[in-house]
Design an enzyme around this catalytic site. Structure first.
Site, PDB file in Angstrom:
ATOM      1  CG  ASP A 123      -1.602  -4.445   5.564  1.00 21.60           C
ATOM      2  OD1 ASP A 123      -1.383  -3.238   5.359  1.00 21.60           O
ATOM      3  OD2 ASP A 123      -2.760  -4.889   5.762  1.00 21.60           O
TER       4      ASP A 123
ATOM      5  CE1 TYR B  51      -1.947   2.611   3.595  1.00 21.07           C
ATOM      6  CE2 TYR B  51      -3.126   2.883   1.536  1.00 21.07           C
ATOM      7  CZ  TYR B  51      -2.867   3.291   2.833  1.00 21.07           C
ATOM      8  OH  TYR B  51      -3.511   4.377   3.350  1.00 21.07           O
TER       9      TYR B  51
HETATM   10  C1  LIG Z   1      -3.739  -2.714   2.846  1.00 21.40           C
HETATM   11  C2  LIG Z   1      -3.864  -1.484   3.710  1.00 21.40           C
HETATM   12  N1  LIG Z   1      -3.145  -1.399   4.831  1.00 21.40           N
HETATM   13  C3  LIG Z   1      -3.208  -0.300   5.608  1.00 21.40           C
HETATM   14  C4  LIG Z   1      -4.014   0.757   5.274  1.00 21.40           C
HETATM   15  C5  LIG Z   1      -4.025   1.989   6.154  1.00 21.40           C
HETATM   16  O1  LIG Z   1      -5.149   1.944   6.951  1.00 21.40           O
HETATM   17  P1  LIG Z   1      -5.798   3.285   7.492  1.00 21.40           P
HETATM   18  O2  LIG Z   1      -6.470   3.931   6.336  1.00 21.40           O
HETATM   19  O3  LIG Z   1      -6.752   2.804   8.553  1.00 21.40           O
HETATM   20  O4  LIG Z   1      -4.656   4.103   8.040  1.00 21.40           O
HETATM   21  C6  LIG Z   1      -4.800   0.702   4.135  1.00 21.40           C
HETATM   22  C7  LIG Z   1      -5.687   1.853   3.799  1.00 21.40           C
HETATM   23  N2  LIG Z   1      -6.252   1.753   2.538  1.00 21.40           N
HETATM   24  N3  LIG Z   1      -6.610   2.883   1.996  1.00 21.40           N
HETATM   25  C8  LIG Z   1      -6.652   2.967   0.640  1.00 21.40           C
HETATM   26  O5  LIG Z   1      -6.365   2.042  -0.083  1.00 21.40           O
HETATM   27  C9  LIG Z   1      -7.042   4.292   0.101  1.00 21.40           C
HETATM   28  N4  LIG Z   1      -5.881   4.902  -0.476  1.00 21.40           N
HETATM   29  C10 LIG Z   1      -5.017   5.530   0.336  1.00 21.40           C
HETATM   30  O6  LIG Z   1      -5.131   5.527   1.547  1.00 21.40           O
HETATM   31  C11 LIG Z   1      -3.888   6.209  -0.344  1.00 21.40           C
HETATM   32  C12 LIG Z   1      -3.328   5.613  -1.435  1.00 21.40           C
HETATM   33  C13 LIG Z   1      -2.269   6.241  -2.072  1.00 21.40           C
HETATM   34  C14 LIG Z   1      -1.773   7.451  -1.591  1.00 21.40           C
HETATM   35  C15 LIG Z   1      -2.341   8.028  -0.454  1.00 21.40           C
HETATM   36  C16 LIG Z   1      -3.408   7.414   0.161  1.00 21.40           C
HETATM   37  N5  LIG Z   1      -4.054   7.969   1.281  1.00 21.40           N
HETATM   38  O7  LIG Z   1      -5.279   8.228   1.202  1.00 21.40           O
HETATM   39  O8  LIG Z   1      -3.379   8.186   2.310  1.00 21.40           O
HETATM   40  C17 LIG Z   1      -4.705  -0.426   3.317  1.00 21.40           C
HETATM   41  O9  LIG Z   1      -5.397  -0.516   2.160  1.00 21.40           O
END
Ligand SMILES: Cc1ncc(COP(=O)(O)O)c(CNNC(=O)CNC(=O)c2ccccc2[N+](=O)[O-])c1O
Length: 387
Positions: free
Chosen positions: A180, A108
């Site tokens: 993860d 991620y």
């Molecule tokens: C596999 C995995 N592991 C950890 C997290 C983080 O969790 P959190 O959102 O509760 O902090 C996530 C959060 N997922 N969120 C997303 O996929 C949405 N995209 C993002 O958060 C993203 C992607 C690229 C760049 C920046 C961002 N962002 O919004 O911070 C995850 O998909």
């Protein structure tokens, strides 16, 4: 006890719920004591299932932590304000200046930023590795390699990793294995049975399941739990009782929600796979997905998150595809009841250790609990807008 029953009972003992069905939302900073013995007992327990101070948790947190440990078979569970916090706390539990980390290339994007900025600034070097590496990861291990981090499937491009093969290499060299498991949740993947040492989840996603709380979870086996607990406390991480409650509540319907997300997503993914304007569908349960055989071996099911690649389309075409959809909204996150779509036109820019073979734009879908035929109609209409 079977998982379905565990999900209903876990974390609902009378010590947490009293005469209610659910644990109460106990919001607290100060915990007060009537006697010196009470204070000494709570101090000795340091918030381990005994209220001591807000940062250490209340009955609401203890109920969720107990539930997660029971579902995973982990030795302990720490809670964080979000998944990203859980990731950096877990990494900093096992890494210090001068150490080396092997990080999966398909992690991620904010996880990559933690490595490239936070860890690098602390003198911790990261090498990214191809997600399809199994035992061959041994060739990347250095004398100062202290941790290998997996994210399986990759939350954007869905490559499934061979956890047991990597675990065998890591165990032989005393290297900590972190996963993860946000996509798998404790329901679809038994992380500890496969050899994981520290398991991280963004509970923000399927655990809470309603897109209305931010929460991170990290658990560990008995070897790493004391370190993870101490590191998390020293970093000052805690979570709100309200969000912990919403996660406990989400657990009760996790199985039936994931089953519906799975059924809906497979119907949509199979439809997309038969469209001549789709280059490929990246869904772990579809044959041809990288690591599909490993998925069939290690996972008990799938959920609503998968991606597909258009045969062609520039930024303008993708904009036409996405803008005007009736049911899919653009949004960063996934795991709630709603359907989401997010584009990425430059996957290769996110890769430094593996090749992305497609030129067309990638669209990641989270398939919600709407009727899948409505979602298919929405996607078909979106394609027409591209013409
Ligand atoms: C596999 C995995 N592991 C950890 C997290 C983080 O969790 P959190 O959102 O509760 O902090 C996530 C959060 N997922 N969120 C997303 O996929 C949405 N995209 C993002 O958060 C993203 C992607 C690229 C760049 C920046 C961002 N962002 O919004 O911070 C995850 O998909």
């Amino acid at each position: 006890m079977r998982k379905a029953t565990q999900l209903i009972h876990a974390g609902r003992g009378k010590e947490w719920t009293g005469s209610a069905v659910n644990p109460p939302v106990v919001r607290a900073s100060t915990i007060v004591f009537d006697t010196m013995d009470e204070l000494k007992h709570a101090t000795a327990k340091r918030g381990d299932r005994v209220p001591y101070y807000g940062r250490r948790g209340t009955a609401t947190h203890f109920a969720l932590q107990e539930a997660i440990c029971e579902l995973e078979g982990s030795a302990g569970c720490a809670l964080y304000p979000c998944g990203a916090a859980a990731i950096n706390a877990a990494l900093l539990t096992v890494l210090k200046q001068g150490d080396h980390l092997l990080m999966v290339d398909t992690a991620y994007e904010p996880t990559r930023a933690i490595c490239d900025k936070l860890l690098a600034g602390l003198g911790i070097e990261t090498t990214y590795y191809d997600p399809l590496l199994g035992a061959a990861i041994a060739d990347l291990i250095r004398p100062n390699t202290k941790a290998i981090f997996l994210e399986s499937p990759g939350s954007l491009t869905m490559e499934v990793q061979d956890i047991p093969a990597i675990a065998a290499v890591a165990k032989a060299q005393g290297i900590c294995l972190l996963l993860d498991n946000t996509w798998g949740t404790p329901l679809l993947l038994d992380a500890y049975a496969l050899g994981i040492d520290i398991c991280i989840q963004s509970a923000t996603k399927y655990i809470v399941g309603h897109s209305d709380a931010m929460l991170g979870i990290a658990t560990a086996n008995s070897q790493y739990w004391p370190q993870l607990r101490e590191q998390s406390y020293l970093m000052g991480y805690c979570a709100s009782a309200d969000d912990a409650y919403l996660a406990s509540r989400g657990l009760r319907t996790l199985k039936i929600r994931l089953e519906q997300h799975q059924a809906n997503a497979l119907k949509v993914a199979n439809w997309l796979a038969h469209q001549d304007w789709v280059e490929t569908v990246r869904h772990p349960a579809l044959p041809g997905n990288p690591g599909h055989d490993i998925f069939k071996r290690d996972f008990t099911g799938s959920n609503g998150l998968f991606s597909f690649v258009l045969k062609q389309g520039d930024a303008k075409a993708v904009q036409a595809f996405i803008e005007g959809m009736a049911h899919f909204k653009m949004g960063f996150s996934w795991g709630g009841f709603e359907s989401l779509i997010i584009p990425n036109l430059s996957i290769q820019k996110l890769r430094t250790a593996s090749h992305w073979p497609y030129a067309g734009p990638l669209l990641r879908l989270h398939i919600g609990l709407e009727d899948p035929d409505d979602l298919i109609a929405d996607l078909a209409a979106a394609y027409q807008r591209m013409q």
